[in-house]
Design a protein around this motif. Structure first.
Motif, short mmCIF file in Angstrom:
data_model
loop_
_atom_site.label_atom_id
_atom_site.label_comp_id
_atom_site.label_asym_id
_atom_site.label_seq_id
_atom_site.Cartn_x
_atom_site.Cartn_y
_atom_site.Cartn_z
N GLU A 1 1.03 -1.08 -0.20
CA GLU A 1 -0.07 0.01 0.10
C GLU A 1 0.78 1.26 0.05
N PRO A 2 1.09 1.96 -1.15
CA PRO A 2 1.92 2.92 -1.16
C PRO A 2 1.51 4.18 -0.41
N VAL A 3 0.35 4.58 0.00
CA VAL A 3 -0.17 5.64 0.67
C VAL A 3 0.39 5.32 2.20
N ARG A 4 0.11 4.01 2.87
CA ARG A 4 0.77 3.99 3.95
C ARG A 4 2.03 4.52 4.20
N GLU A 5 2.95 4.12 3.18
CA GLU A 5 4.32 4.44 3.56
C GLU A 5 4.48 5.82 3.28
N GLY A 6 3.80 6.45 2.40
CA GLY A 6 3.75 7.99 2.36
C GLY A 6 3.32 8.55 3.48
N LEU A 7 2.31 8.09 4.35
CA LEU A 7 2.04 8.56 5.66
C LEU A 7 3.08 8.33 6.58
N VAL A 8 3.63 7.25 6.56
CA VAL A 8 4.57 7.13 7.79
C VAL A 8 5.81 7.87 7.48
N ALA A 9 6.14 8.29 6.10
CA ALA A 9 7.16 9.26 5.94
C ALA A 9 7.10 10.65 6.16
N MET A 10 5.67 11.09 6.19
CA MET A 10 5.33 12.47 6.55
C MET A 10 5.48 12.67 7.86
N LEU A 11 5.79 11.90 8.85
CA LEU A 11 6.01 12.11 10.32
C LEU A 11 7.44 12.48 10.48
N GLY A 12 8.11 12.16 9.24
CA GLY A 12 9.60 12.52 9.60
C GLY A 12 9.80 14.12 9.79
N PRO A 13 9.32 14.84 9.07
CA PRO A 13 9.61 16.44 9.33
C PRO A 13 8.91 16.85 10.64
N VAL A 14 7.81 16.16 11.33
CA VAL A 14 7.12 16.17 12.37
C VAL A 14 8.30 16.30 13.71
N ILE A 15 8.79 15.06 13.45
CA ILE A 15 9.84 14.55 14.57
C ILE A 15 11.04 15.43 14.25
N ASP A 16 11.64 15.52 13.12
CA ASP A 16 12.90 16.07 13.08
C ASP A 16 13.04 17.63 13.27
N THR A 17 12.04 18.47 12.64
CA THR A 17 12.10 19.84 12.59
C THR A 17 11.01 20.30 13.56
N LEU A 18 9.65 19.99 13.68
CA LEU A 18 8.87 20.52 14.57
C LEU A 18 9.11 20.51 16.09
N ILE A 19 9.77 19.11 16.14
CA ILE A 19 10.11 18.81 17.66
C ILE A 19 11.52 19.03 17.86
N VAL A 20 12.40 18.16 17.31
CA VAL A 20 13.67 18.09 17.96
C VAL A 20 14.36 19.54 17.38
N CYS A 21 14.34 20.02 16.28
CA CYS A 21 14.96 21.43 16.05
C CYS A 21 14.37 22.49 16.94
N THR A 22 13.19 22.55 16.94
CA THR A 22 12.49 23.33 17.96
C THR A 22 13.22 23.34 19.44
N LEU A 23 13.24 22.37 20.04
CA LEU A 23 14.00 21.97 21.31
C LEU A 23 15.34 22.59 21.32
N THR A 24 16.01 22.21 20.18
CA THR A 24 17.54 22.91 20.16
C THR A 24 17.56 24.43 20.07
N ALA A 25 16.49 25.20 19.33
CA ALA A 25 16.61 26.36 19.07
C ALA A 25 16.10 26.98 20.55
N LEU A 26 15.17 26.60 21.31
CA LEU A 26 14.76 27.07 22.48
C LEU A 26 15.94 26.80 23.42
N ALA A 27 16.84 25.87 23.47
CA ALA A 27 17.82 25.85 24.40
C ALA A 27 18.92 26.89 24.05
N ILE A 28 19.15 27.13 22.75
CA ILE A 28 20.06 27.94 22.37
C ILE A 28 19.52 29.63 22.75
#
Length: 462
Positions: free
Chosen positions: A306-333
Motif C-alpha cells: 500500500e503506497p499511501v501507508r508508507e507515504g503517511l509514515v514518511a510524512m511523520l519525519g519532518p514533524v519529529i525532526d524539525t517541529l520537535i527536535v529542531c525546536t528544542l535545540t532552538a529554544l535551548a540556544i
C-alpha cells in the motif's frame, strides 16, 4: 582554504536561488492543496500504521514501516538538528526557526508524495532486486525519455550522501568538548586520529548492508531522541521564565529580521525578510530533507503493498525532526542567551547552551547525543549513496562507493565547516530539482491512489 570557502559559498548561493525556493515551497503547497491537506487529516492513521497495525510479512519489501522511518530519520536527525539550527540562529536570529517550521509543514506533504511514489513505482536494479527512490519512480513512472532526471538525481545523490557535515561537526565537538578543555593540542594529527576511529566503526556497519543499518537505526534513533528531549527539557525548566519570551520572539522576528548578520543571504534573494526566509528554508531542507529525495530511498524498501501507508509514515519525519527536535535545540540556544553572548557557531554554539545551563557536565551529555546522532547518520547516508551508485553503474559496482564514502570521512575531518555545509547545501539543491519536478508531474496519480486506498480502508473496517 579561503579559496575553497569562497568557491563553495558561491556554488551554494547560485543553487539556492528563487527558482528552487518556488519549486520546493510552491511545489509543496501545491501538493498539500491537491491532497486536500491529507497529512493533517490522516495524522492519527499514520501513527497506527507506524505502530504496525497493518503490517503484513508477506508484502514486498525488505524492512518494516518503523524501520524504514527510523532509517530515514537516522539521516535527517543529526547535525541538521544541532549544528544546522545553531547556524541558522547565529546568522538569522530567532526568526529563522519560524521559516524552518514552515518548511517542515510544507515538507510533510512533499515527503508523503515522494515516498508514496517510491512504493508505487519500485524498480529493479541490475541484480533484479526491488528498489525504491526518485531515480526509480522517475524511470518507472515517467518512462525512459525522463531518465536524464533520474541520472541527475543519482549523480548528485552520490555526492550529497557523503557524510562531510556530520563528520566535520563531530570532529569539532570532540575537539571543543573533550580534547581542548583537557589540554590536548588540536592539529591535523588529532583530526586524522578522529577520522580513523570513525572510519573503523562506519566500515563495520555499512559493509553489512541495509538490514544491519536498519536494525541499528531502529535501536539508536528512538533512544537518542528521548535522551536529547530530556536534556533540553532540563535546560528549559532551568530557564522556564525565559521560554515564553523567546518562543514568542520566533514569531515576531520572523517578519522583522532585524538580527540577520550576514549579507550573503541578502544578495541572493533581495531584502532582509526574503533573505531570512531563504535561510530558514535552506536550513529546514538540510534538517528534514523534504523534497531532496533521500528519504524515499529508505521508505521505498518498506514491506508494504500500500503506497499511501508508507507515504503517511514518511510524512511523520519532518514533524519529529524539525517541529520537535529542531525546536528544542532552538529554544535551548535562545533561553540560555549564548546566541547573543558568544561568537560560536554550529555545534559549538549548542554545546555552549548546554554548558551554560548545566555547568561541568552539560556539554559532555550533549557529546553523547552528538556521537549517536552523527554515527546513525553516517550509516544511513552510506545506504543512499550505494543505491545511487547501483542505479548509475550497476549493483555489482555499488561496493566501490562504500570505499569512496569511507575516504570522504578523512576529507571532512580536515576541512572547514563553512566549506562542507555550503557544498552539501548546493548538492541538495541539485538533488531537489529532479525529485520535485517528477513528483509534481505525477501528483495526480498519487491523488488517485489516495482515493483507492480510502475505499480499501473503508471496506477493511466494515
Amino acid at each position: 582554504m579561503d579559496y575553497l570557502n569562497e568557491f563553495t559559498n558561491q556554488f551554494s548561493s547560485l543553487a539556492w536561488g528563487i527558482p528552487l525556493i518556488v519549486l520546493l515551497i510552491g511545489g509543496g503547497l501545491y501538493l498539500l492543496i491537491v491532497s486536500r491537506f491529507l497529512p493533517f487529516r490522516f495524522f492519527g492513521h499514520a501513527i497506527k500504521v507506524l505502530r504496525g497495525k497493518y503490517d503484513d510479512p508477506s508484502d514486498f519489501g525488505e524492512i518494516s514501516h518503523f524501520k524504514a522511518l527510523t532509517t530515514a530519520l537516522s539521516s535527517t536527525i543529526g547535525m541538521g538538528n544541532i549544528a544546522g539550527v545553531a547556524l541558522a540562529i547565529s546568522i538569522g536570529g530567532p526568526g529563522a526557526m519560524f521559516w524552518m517550521w514552515i518548511s517542515a509543514i510544507v515538507g510533510m506533504s512533499t515527503k508523503f508524495f515522494t515516498s508514496t511514489l517510491a512504493i508505487m513505482y519500485r524498480g529493479e536494479d541490475s541484480n533484479g532486486d526491488l528498489q525504491g527512490g526518485p531515480m526509480y519512480f522517475i524511470t518507472e513512472g515517467l518512462g525512459k525519455n525522463w531518465k536524464f532526471l533520474a541520472v541527475m538525481f543519482s549523480f548528485f545523490g552520490m555526492l550529497g550522501a557523503m557524510p562531510v557535515v556530520n563528520v566535520n561537526q563531530l570532529k569539532q565537538a570532540i575537539n571543543d568538548i573533550i580534547l581542548i578543555p583537557n589540554g590536548v593540542e588540536v592539529n591535523l594529527y588529532t583530526n586524522l586520529v578522529i577520522a580513523a576511529v570513525l572510519v573503523f566503526f562506519t566500515s563495520i556497519v555499512i559493509l553489512g548492508g541495509l538490514k544491519r543499518i536498519s536494525n541499528i537505526a531502529s535501536k539508536m534513533v528512538p533512544s537518542m531522541v528521548i535522551l536529547y528531549f530530556i536534556l533540553v527539557l532540563i535546560i528549559l525548566v532551568i530557564n522556564a521564565t525565559e521560554v515564553p519570551k523567546y518562543f514568542l520572539m520566533i514569531f515576531t522576528d520572523a517578519f522583522e529580521a532585524g538580527s540577520l548578520k550576514e549579507d550573503d543571504y541578502k544578495d541572493v534573494i533581495g531584502g532582509v525578510l526574503g533573505a531570512l526566509v531563504l535561510l530558514g528554508i535552506k536550513r529546514g531542507a538540510f534538517s528534514n530533507e523534504a523534497g531532496i529525495g533521500t528519504a524515499p530511498m529508505a521508505h521505498g524498501a518498506a514491506k508494504t503493498n500500500e503506497p499511501v501507508r508508507e507515504g503517511l509514515v514518511a510524512m511523520l519525519g519532518p514533524v519529529i525532526d524539525t517541529l520537535i527536535v529542531c525546536t528544542l535545540t532552538a529554544l535551548a540556544i535562545l533561553v540560555t542567551g549564548v546566541w547573543e553572548t558568544t561568537s560560536n557557531n554550529g555545534v559549538t554554539l549548542t554545546a555552549s547552551a548546554f554548558q551554560d545551563a548545566m555547568p561541568g557536565y552539560g556539554q559532555y551529555l550533549l557529546m553523547i547525543c552528538i556521537f549517536i546522532f552523527s554515527m546513525s547518520s553516517l550509516f544511513s547516508y552510506a545506504y543512499y549513496g550505494t543505491k545511487c551508485t547501483s542505479f548509475l553503474f550497476g549493483a555489482d559496482k555499488k561496493h566501490y562507493y562504500k570505499y569512496l564514502y569511507i575516504s570522504s570521512i578523512i576529507l571532512a575531518a580536515t576541512t572547514p565547516f563553512e566549506a562542507m555545509i555550503n557544498f552539501i547545501d548546493g548538492i541538495f539543491a541539485l538533488m531537489a530539482i529532479p525529485t520535485m519536478l517528477a513528483t509534481i508531474i505525477m501528483a495526480p496519480r498519487v491523488v488517485k491512489e489516495i482515493k483507492g486506498y480510502r475505499a480499501r480502508l473503508k471496506s477493511l473496517n466494515e
